[in-house]
Design an enzyme around this catalytic site. Structure first.
Site, PDB file in Angstrom:
ATOM      1  N   HIS A  11       0.835  -1.199   0.000  1.00  0.00           N
ATOM      2  CA  HIS A  11       0.000   0.000   0.000  1.00  0.00           C
ATOM      3  C   HIS A  11       0.871   1.252   0.000  1.00  0.00           C
ATOM      4  CE1 HIS A  11      -2.730   2.943   2.199  1.00  0.00           C
ATOM      5  NE2 HIS A  11      -3.442   2.604   1.125  1.00  0.00           N
ATOM      6  N   HIS A  53      -1.051  10.193  -3.319  1.00  0.00           N
ATOM      7  CA  HIS A  53      -2.334   9.685  -2.826  1.00  0.00           C
ATOM      8  C   HIS A  53      -3.447  10.702  -2.916  1.00  0.00           C
ATOM      9  CE1 HIS A  53      -5.395   8.800   0.300  1.00  0.00           C
ATOM     10  NE2 HIS A  53      -5.310   7.601  -0.240  1.00  0.00           N
TER      11      HIS A  53
END
Length: 318
Positions: A11, A53
């Site tokens: 991640h 992100h």
């Protein structure tokens, strides 16, 4: 990749150890044996896909110090307002926030120190080149797990982020590798449109309605049997939030029926995100969560900030 069985998805890279979405975090995740490594993608003002992100720069870079007058009316600094050349000037750091006095704090205090290191934002193409090079030098076949961020917001700004991502994947030789690339998005309409444009498997991310994701998708409805059946008509899998797979029930921790519903339609389940420093209520250690997700719920993969821990758990199973 490691072969048959559930996959380890790094991640934002090995983000438990190095600042998220840096090339250093991606190289570390590769060395730790991640099967897939995630790339969140947004666009610059000149239309270049970069790995970040958020659509904002202020949570993970020093943009406020270098371009103090460039925020929008909401006080945020948007990647889309900066050219790639300007973004090259930024220094990336561990995710942080400011308290009421304006003091900066690391979101995860025990991770990489805020004031250390010289990190920068990579383009999607640069990251792909790094991972392809590591695959060659290490004799591995690591996959890409690309998220198209805020497509409706980008469209409102006059930008087609999905097309920009597909162009990079095609140019780097990954556009026709369905075994090596997943495309994920919170927006169902974007995925439905992509179904006829790419052979790559699509993953419907499932959020919480309270988050107010781009487009206002009804994720509660998406988790019903009818909703999962609809998702299965255009996507090869779902990416639910971990509390949607494992939650606190009347008798303690319980597995929901979400994975079972997905399996009825033969689609994959890749929940997010295991963090050993932010475990769900009632979970005492990462392996307890691993056991619930992999062995009880039967998920097909897991997004993890600590790919070494998840890799070790899966490798230790019979």
């Amino acid at each position: 990749m490691s072969g048959a069985g559930p996959i380890v998805i790094a991640h934002r890279g090995a983000s438990g150890y190095l600042p998220e979405h840096t090339l250093e975090a991606k190289a570390m995740a590769h060395a730790m044996g991640a099967d897939f490594i995630e790339q969140d993608v947004v666009l610059t003002r000149d239309g270049i896909p970069i790995v970040l992100h958020d659509i904002h720069l202020d949570s993970t870079t020093d943009v406020e110090h270098r371009f103090g007058g460039r925020c929008r009316e909401d006080g945020r600094f948007y990647a889309l307002d900066f050219t790639l050349a300007e973004i090259r000037q930024l220094r990336l750091h561990e995710r942080s926030y400011k308290d009421e006095r304006g003091r900066e704090h690391a979101y995860f205090p025990t991770r990489f120190p805020l004031g250390q290191g010289e990190f920068s934002l990579p383009t999607l193409e640069e990251e792909i080149q790094l991972l392809a090079g590591l695959d060659r030098s290490r004799g591995t076949r690591t996959g890409l797990y690309v998220e198209i961020k805020a497509p409706r917001w980008h469209a409102a700004q006059g930008m087609d982020i999905a097309t920009a991502v597909l162009e990079v994947l095609q140019r780097t030789g990954y556009g026709d590798r369905p075994e090596r690339v997943f495309l994920q998005c919170f927006d169902d309409q974007t995925l439905i449109a992509l179904k006829s444009r790419t052979p790559l498997p699509l993953i419907q991310l499932i959020g919480d309605n309270a988050w107010g994701e781009d487009g206002g998708v009804d994720y509660d409805a998406m988790r019903t049997p009818e909703g999962i059946a609809r998702v299965a008509s255009y996507a090869q899998g779902i990416g639910p939030w971990i509390p949607q797979v494992v939650h606190q029930g009347q008798s303690g921790l319980e597995v929901t029926d979400l994975t079972r519903q997905a399996k009825r339609h033969q689609i994959l389940v890749h929940p997010y995100t295991l963090r050993k420093d932010q475990l769900p209520e009632g979970i005492e250690d990462p392996d307890q969560l691993h056991q619930l997700l992999f062995d009880q719920a039967g998920v097909d993969g897991l997004f993890t900030d600590f790919p070494d821990i998840t890799r070790r758990y899966l490798d230790s199973r019979p």
